[in-house]
Design an enzyme around this catalytic site. Structure first.
Site, PDB file in Angstrom:
ATOM      1  N   CYS A 110      40.299   5.182 -25.042  1.00  0.00           N
ATOM      2  CA  CYS A 110      39.335   4.223 -24.518  1.00  0.00           C
ATOM      3  C   CYS A 110      38.368   3.970 -25.657  1.00  0.00           C
ATOM      4  CB  CYS A 110      38.593   4.764 -23.293  1.00  0.00           C
ATOM      5  SG  CYS A 110      37.294   3.639 -22.726  1.00  0.00           S
ATOM      6  N   CYS A 113      34.422   3.476 -24.185  1.00  0.00           N
ATOM      7  CA  CYS A 113      33.679   4.630 -23.664  1.00  0.00           C
ATOM      8  C   CYS A 113      34.641   5.772 -23.429  1.00  0.00           C
ATOM      9  CB  CYS A 113      32.862   4.283 -22.427  1.00  0.00           C
ATOM     10  SG  CYS A 113      33.735   3.348 -21.159  1.00  0.00           S
ATOM     11  N   SER A 114      35.067   5.994 -22.198  1.00  0.00           N
ATOM     12  CA  SER A 114      35.901   7.154 -21.930  1.00  0.00           C
ATOM     13  C   SER A 114      36.700   6.962 -20.656  1.00  0.00           C
ATOM     14  CB  SER A 114      35.023   8.393 -21.805  1.00  0.00           C
ATOM     15  OG  SER A 114      33.977   8.108 -20.904  1.00  0.00           O
ATOM     16  N   CYS A 115      37.133   5.726 -20.383  1.00  0.00           N
ATOM     17  CA  CYS A 115      37.923   5.472 -19.180  1.00  0.00           C
ATOM     18  C   CYS A 115      39.193   6.300 -19.234  1.00  0.00           C
ATOM     19  CB  CYS A 115      38.238   3.986 -19.058  1.00  0.00           C
ATOM     20  SG  CYS A 115      36.745   2.987 -18.840  1.00  0.00           S
TER      21      CYS A 115
END
Lengths: 207, 109
Positions: A110, A113-115
Protein backbone atom coordinates in the site's frame (compact mmCIF):
# COMPACT_ATOMS: atom_id res chain seq x y z
CA UNK A 1 9.66 3.18 28.67
CA UNK A 2 10.15 2.43 32.38
CA UNK A 3 12.67 4.43 34.38
CA UNK A 4 15.49 2.56 36.03
CA UNK A 5 14.78 1.31 39.54
CA UNK A 6 18.38 2.00 40.54
CA UNK A 7 18.87 5.50 39.27
CA UNK A 8 17.68 8.68 40.97
CA UNK A 9 13.92 8.49 40.67
CA UNK A 10 11.87 11.64 40.45
CA UNK A 11 8.11 11.59 40.73
CA UNK A 12 7.91 11.83 36.97
CA UNK A 13 10.37 9.12 36.12
CA UNK A 14 7.68 6.54 35.50
CA UNK A 15 5.43 8.84 33.61
CA UNK A 16 4.65 7.13 30.33
CA UNK A 17 6.23 8.48 27.17
CA UNK A 18 4.33 11.26 25.45
CA UNK A 19 2.39 9.32 22.80
CA UNK A 20 1.13 6.87 25.40
CA UNK A 21 -0.03 9.72 27.62
CA UNK A 22 -1.64 11.49 24.66
CA UNK A 23 -3.55 8.37 23.67
CA UNK A 24 -4.71 7.90 27.25
CA UNK A 25 -5.76 11.56 27.44
CA UNK A 26 -7.63 11.33 24.15
CA UNK A 27 -9.44 8.21 25.33
CA UNK A 28 -10.41 9.92 28.59
CA UNK A 29 -11.78 12.95 26.81
CA UNK A 30 -13.85 10.74 24.49
CA UNK A 31 -15.06 8.58 27.37
CA UNK A 32 -16.13 11.64 29.39
CA UNK A 33 -18.12 12.85 26.40
CA UNK A 34 -19.77 9.48 26.09
CA UNK A 35 -18.34 9.00 22.59
CA UNK A 36 -16.50 5.82 23.36
CA UNK A 37 -16.57 3.06 25.97
CA UNK A 38 -13.37 1.47 27.22
CA UNK A 39 -15.01 -1.96 26.98
CA UNK A 40 -15.68 -1.37 23.28
CA UNK A 41 -12.02 -0.55 22.76
CA UNK A 42 -11.02 -3.69 24.67
CA UNK A 43 -13.28 -5.74 22.41
CA UNK A 44 -11.76 -4.25 19.24
CA UNK A 45 -8.23 -4.90 20.50
CA UNK A 46 -9.09 -8.45 21.52
CA UNK A 47 -10.55 -9.09 18.09
CA UNK A 48 -7.46 -7.94 16.20
CA UNK A 49 -4.95 -9.25 18.71
CA UNK A 50 -6.41 -12.69 19.30
CA UNK A 51 -9.17 -13.63 16.92
CA UNK A 52 -8.21 -12.28 13.51
CA UNK A 53 -4.92 -13.12 11.89
CA UNK A 54 -3.16 -14.84 9.01
CA UNK A 55 -4.67 -18.20 9.99
CA UNK A 56 -7.87 -17.03 8.30
CA UNK A 57 -6.10 -16.27 5.05
CA UNK A 58 -4.22 -19.56 5.26
CA UNK A 59 -7.51 -21.46 5.38
CA UNK A 60 -8.71 -19.58 2.30
CA UNK A 61 -5.52 -20.46 0.42
CA UNK A 62 -5.65 -24.11 1.50
CA UNK A 63 -9.22 -24.37 0.32
CA UNK A 64 -8.34 -22.76 -3.03
CA UNK A 65 -5.56 -25.33 -3.44
CA UNK A 66 -7.94 -28.21 -2.68
CA UNK A 67 -11.24 -27.20 -4.20
CA UNK A 68 -11.26 -26.11 -7.87
CA UNK A 69 -14.77 -24.68 -7.63
CA UNK A 70 -13.83 -22.56 -4.66
CA UNK A 71 -10.64 -21.45 -6.43
CA UNK A 72 -12.67 -20.26 -9.43
CA UNK A 73 -15.16 -18.48 -7.20
CA UNK A 74 -12.32 -16.86 -5.23
CA UNK A 75 -10.56 -15.59 -8.33
CA UNK A 76 -13.85 -14.35 -9.79
CA UNK A 77 -15.05 -12.54 -6.66
CA UNK A 78 -12.87 -12.91 -3.62
CA UNK A 79 -15.06 -10.74 -1.38
CA UNK A 80 -18.02 -13.08 -1.87
CA UNK A 81 -16.03 -16.29 -1.58
CA UNK A 82 -14.35 -15.10 1.59
CA UNK A 83 -17.56 -13.79 3.14
CA UNK A 84 -19.05 -17.21 2.55
CA UNK A 85 -16.31 -18.63 4.81
CA UNK A 86 -17.30 -16.12 7.47
CA UNK A 87 -14.35 -13.76 7.08
CA UNK A 88 -16.04 -10.41 6.96
CA UNK A 89 -15.36 -7.07 8.55
CA UNK A 90 -13.53 -3.82 8.24
CA UNK A 91 -10.94 -3.61 5.46
CA UNK A 92 -12.39 -6.81 4.05
CA UNK A 93 -15.25 -5.41 2.05
CA UNK A 94 -13.45 -5.43 -1.29
CA UNK A 95 -10.76 -8.02 -1.72
CA UNK A 96 -9.16 -9.36 -4.86
CA UNK A 97 -7.29 -12.65 -4.84
CA UNK A 98 -4.26 -12.72 -7.14
CA UNK A 99 -2.83 -16.11 -7.97
CA UNK A 100 0.83 -16.90 -8.38
CA UNK A 101 1.54 -19.07 -11.40
CA UNK A 102 4.66 -20.57 -12.95
CA UNK A 103 4.88 -17.35 -15.02
CA UNK A 104 3.89 -14.66 -12.54
CA UNK A 105 4.65 -13.79 -8.93
CA UNK A 106 2.40 -11.28 -7.18
CA UNK A 107 3.36 -8.91 -4.40
CA UNK A 108 1.12 -6.53 -2.45
CA UNK A 109 1.89 -3.09 -1.07
CA UNK A 110 0.00 0.00 0.00
CA UNK A 111 2.01 2.93 -1.26
CA UNK A 112 -0.22 5.57 0.34
CA UNK A 113 -0.72 4.20 3.83
CA UNK A 114 -1.25 0.65 5.01
CA UNK A 115 -4.40 -0.81 3.47
CA UNK A 116 -4.44 -4.53 4.11
CA UNK A 117 -7.07 -7.29 4.15
CA UNK A 118 -7.58 -7.32 7.93
CA UNK A 119 -10.18 -10.13 8.11
CA UNK A 120 -7.76 -12.47 6.33
CA UNK A 121 -4.35 -11.37 7.57
CA UNK A 122 -4.93 -9.33 10.73
CA UNK A 123 -2.92 -6.20 11.42
CA UNK A 124 -0.04 -5.60 9.01
CA UNK A 125 3.52 -6.09 10.26
CA UNK A 126 5.69 -3.04 10.89
CA UNK A 127 7.70 -3.44 7.68
CA UNK A 128 4.52 -3.35 5.57
CA UNK A 129 3.82 0.09 7.04
CA UNK A 130 7.37 1.37 6.66
CA UNK A 131 8.29 4.05 4.14
CA UNK A 132 11.01 1.83 2.81
CA UNK A 133 8.78 -1.07 1.82
CA UNK A 134 6.02 1.20 0.55
CA UNK A 135 8.41 3.00 -1.76
CA UNK A 136 10.67 0.17 -2.84
CA UNK A 137 8.13 -2.59 -3.43
CA UNK A 138 6.98 -0.71 -6.51
CA UNK A 139 10.33 0.64 -7.64
CA UNK A 140 12.46 -2.46 -7.25
CA UNK A 141 10.26 -5.43 -6.33
CA UNK A 142 12.83 -8.08 -7.27
CA UNK A 143 15.40 -6.54 -4.98
CA UNK A 144 12.89 -6.30 -2.14
CA UNK A 145 11.88 -9.93 -2.72
CA UNK A 146 15.51 -11.02 -2.64
CA UNK A 147 15.90 -9.28 0.72
CA UNK A 148 12.95 -11.31 1.96
CA UNK A 149 14.75 -14.43 0.73
CA UNK A 150 12.60 -14.92 -2.35
CA UNK A 151 14.62 -15.38 -5.49
CA UNK A 152 12.56 -15.88 -8.61
CA UNK A 153 13.58 -17.59 -11.80
CA UNK A 154 14.66 -15.08 -14.46
CA UNK A 155 11.70 -15.51 -16.76
CA UNK A 156 9.12 -15.06 -14.03
CA UNK A 157 7.24 -11.76 -14.11
CA UNK A 158 6.53 -9.81 -10.93
CA UNK A 159 3.24 -7.97 -10.59
CA UNK A 160 2.90 -5.38 -7.86
CA UNK A 161 -0.58 -4.64 -6.54
CA UNK A 162 -1.12 -1.30 -4.81
CA UNK A 163 -3.85 -1.54 -2.19
CA UNK A 164 -6.32 1.24 -1.51
CA UNK A 165 -9.23 1.82 0.83
CA UNK A 166 -11.43 0.52 -2.00
CA UNK A 167 -9.47 -2.59 -2.94
CA UNK A 168 -7.17 -4.90 -1.04
CA UNK A 169 -5.34 -7.98 -2.20
CA UNK A 170 -4.40 -11.43 -1.03
CA UNK A 171 -1.85 -13.49 -2.90
CA UNK A 172 -2.71 -17.13 -3.53
CA UNK A 173 0.76 -18.68 -3.60
CA UNK A 174 1.58 -21.69 -5.70
CA UNK A 175 0.89 -24.96 -3.95
CA UNK A 176 4.26 -26.30 -2.81
CA UNK A 177 5.67 -29.46 -4.34
CA UNK A 178 5.29 -32.55 -2.23
CA UNK A 179 1.94 -31.50 -0.80
CA UNK A 180 -0.18 -33.89 -2.87
CA UNK A 181 -2.74 -35.69 -0.78
CA UNK A 182 -2.55 -33.35 2.20
CA UNK A 183 -5.86 -32.23 3.65
CA UNK A 184 -6.86 -28.57 3.96
CA UNK A 185 -5.90 -28.33 7.60
CA UNK A 186 -2.39 -29.60 6.93
CA UNK A 187 -2.08 -27.41 3.84
CA UNK A 188 -3.07 -24.31 5.82
CA UNK A 189 -0.10 -24.96 8.11
CA UNK A 190 2.20 -24.43 5.12
CA UNK A 191 0.76 -21.00 4.30
CA UNK A 192 2.71 -18.16 5.90
CA UNK A 193 1.52 -14.60 6.27
CA UNK A 194 4.29 -13.35 4.01
CA UNK A 195 3.36 -15.83 1.29
CA UNK A 196 -0.07 -14.16 1.16
CA UNK A 197 1.54 -10.69 0.85
CA UNK A 198 3.90 -12.03 -1.79
CA UNK A 199 7.08 -11.39 0.17
CA UNK A 200 7.43 -15.07 1.00
CA UNK A 201 6.68 -18.53 -0.30
CA UNK A 202 4.70 -21.24 1.46
CA UNK A 203 6.66 -23.75 3.49
CA UNK A 204 7.37 -27.09 1.92
CA UNK A 205 5.96 -30.15 3.65
CA UNK A 206 8.46 -31.95 5.87
CA UNK A 207 9.17 -35.44 4.72
CA UNK B 1 7.74 -18.01 10.69
CA UNK B 2 4.70 -19.61 12.16
CA UNK B 3 1.59 -17.87 10.91
CA UNK B 4 0.34 -15.43 13.51
CA UNK B 5 3.34 -15.84 15.77
CA UNK B 6 4.13 -12.11 15.98
CA UNK B 7 2.12 -9.84 18.26
CA UNK B 8 -0.38 -7.72 16.36
CA UNK B 9 0.74 -4.59 18.21
CA UNK B 10 4.22 -3.81 19.48
CA UNK B 11 3.02 -1.52 22.27
CA UNK B 12 -0.26 -1.23 24.19
CA UNK B 13 -0.73 2.36 23.07
CA UNK B 14 -0.51 1.27 19.42
CA UNK B 15 -3.46 -1.03 20.06
CA UNK B 16 -5.36 1.65 21.96
CA UNK B 17 -5.08 4.37 19.32
CA UNK B 18 -5.85 1.81 16.62
CA UNK B 19 -9.03 0.86 18.49
CA UNK B 20 -10.04 4.50 18.98
CA UNK B 21 -10.14 5.05 15.21
CA UNK B 22 -11.91 1.75 14.57
CA UNK B 23 -14.47 2.65 17.25
CA UNK B 24 -15.15 5.97 15.49
CA UNK B 25 -15.70 4.03 12.29
CA UNK B 26 -17.97 1.50 14.01
CA UNK B 27 -20.04 4.36 15.40
CA UNK B 28 -20.46 5.65 11.82
CA UNK B 29 -18.68 8.89 12.62
CA UNK B 30 -15.70 8.18 10.40
CA UNK B 31 -15.75 6.59 6.95
CA UNK B 32 -12.84 4.31 6.26
CA UNK B 33 -11.94 5.77 2.84
CA UNK B 34 -11.86 9.23 4.45
CA UNK B 35 -9.70 7.86 7.22
CA UNK B 36 -7.16 6.23 4.92
CA UNK B 37 -6.95 9.36 2.79
CA UNK B 38 -6.24 11.49 5.85
CA UNK B 39 -3.77 8.98 7.25
CA UNK B 40 -1.97 8.86 3.91
CA UNK B 41 -1.60 12.65 3.98
CA UNK B 42 -0.18 12.57 7.50
CA UNK B 43 2.23 9.79 6.57
CA UNK B 44 3.35 11.67 3.49
CA UNK B 45 3.98 14.84 5.50
CA UNK B 46 5.80 12.96 8.27
CA UNK B 47 7.84 11.04 5.75
CA UNK B 48 9.24 14.18 4.13
CA UNK B 49 11.72 14.84 6.91
CA UNK B 50 12.45 11.25 7.94
CA UNK B 51 11.96 7.68 6.84
CA UNK B 52 9.14 6.11 8.82
CA UNK B 53 9.88 2.67 10.19
CA UNK B 54 6.26 1.53 10.53
CA UNK B 55 6.38 1.23 14.33
CA UNK B 56 5.95 4.09 16.84
CA UNK B 57 6.11 6.68 14.07
CA UNK B 58 3.30 4.99 12.18
CA UNK B 59 0.97 4.96 15.16
CA UNK B 60 2.00 8.51 16.04
CA UNK B 61 0.80 9.49 12.57
CA UNK B 62 -2.38 7.54 13.33
CA UNK B 63 -2.80 9.53 16.57
CA UNK B 64 -2.11 12.90 14.91
CA UNK B 65 -4.65 12.10 12.21
CA UNK B 66 -7.35 11.03 14.64
CA UNK B 67 -6.85 14.09 16.87
CA UNK B 68 -7.02 16.44 13.87
CA UNK B 69 -10.23 14.88 12.59
CA UNK B 70 -11.90 14.98 16.01
CA UNK B 71 -10.92 18.62 16.52
CA UNK B 72 -12.00 19.63 13.01
CA UNK B 73 -15.36 17.99 13.42
CA UNK B 74 -15.85 19.70 16.75
CA UNK B 75 -16.12 16.52 18.78
CA UNK B 76 -13.23 17.61 20.95
CA UNK B 77 -11.42 20.89 21.44
CA UNK B 78 -7.74 21.04 20.94
CA UNK B 79 -7.02 22.21 24.49
CA UNK B 80 -9.00 19.35 26.02
CA UNK B 81 -6.35 16.77 25.28
CA UNK B 82 -3.63 18.95 26.77
CA UNK B 83 -5.70 19.47 29.91
CA UNK B 84 -6.43 15.74 30.21
CA UNK B 85 -2.75 15.03 29.73
CA UNK B 86 -1.82 17.45 32.48
CA UNK B 87 -4.40 15.87 34.79
CA UNK B 88 -3.03 12.43 34.10
CA UNK B 89 0.51 13.60 34.71
CA UNK B 90 -0.55 15.26 37.95
CA UNK B 91 -2.41 12.17 39.15
CA UNK B 92 0.59 10.11 38.25
CA UNK B 93 2.93 12.41 40.18
CA UNK B 94 0.74 12.04 43.28
CA UNK B 95 0.58 8.26 43.00
CA UNK B 96 3.28 7.15 40.60
CA UNK B 97 2.72 3.44 41.11
CA UNK B 98 -0.98 3.44 40.43
CA UNK B 99 -2.20 2.78 36.92
CA UNK B 100 -3.27 5.85 35.01
CA UNK B 101 -7.01 6.06 34.74
CA UNK B 102 -10.02 8.33 34.75
CA UNK B 103 -10.84 7.90 38.43
CA UNK B 104 -7.35 8.89 39.37
CA UNK B 105 -7.42 12.06 37.40
CA UNK B 106 -10.82 12.91 38.82
CA UNK B 107 -9.83 12.26 42.44
CA UNK B 108 -6.53 14.01 42.35
CA UNK B 109 -7.83 17.43 43.32
Amino acid sequence: MEGSENGPVSAHSHLPADPELRVKALEEVLVRKGLVEPAALDAIIDMYQNRIGPRNGARVVARAWSDPNFRSALLADASDAIAEMGYVGRQGEHITAVENTPDTHNIVVCTLCSCYPWPLLGIPPGWYKSDEYRARAVREPRKVLAEFGVTLPKGKAVRVWDSTAEMRYIVIPERPPGSTGMDQEALAELVTRDSMIGTGLPMEPQR
Amino acid sequence: MTPGSEPAFDAPWHARVFALAVAENEADRLSWPDWTARLATTLRNCGISQSLNGGDDYFLAWLDTLESILVEEGRIEHGEIEIAKAELAKAHALAPHEPLNVQHAANSD
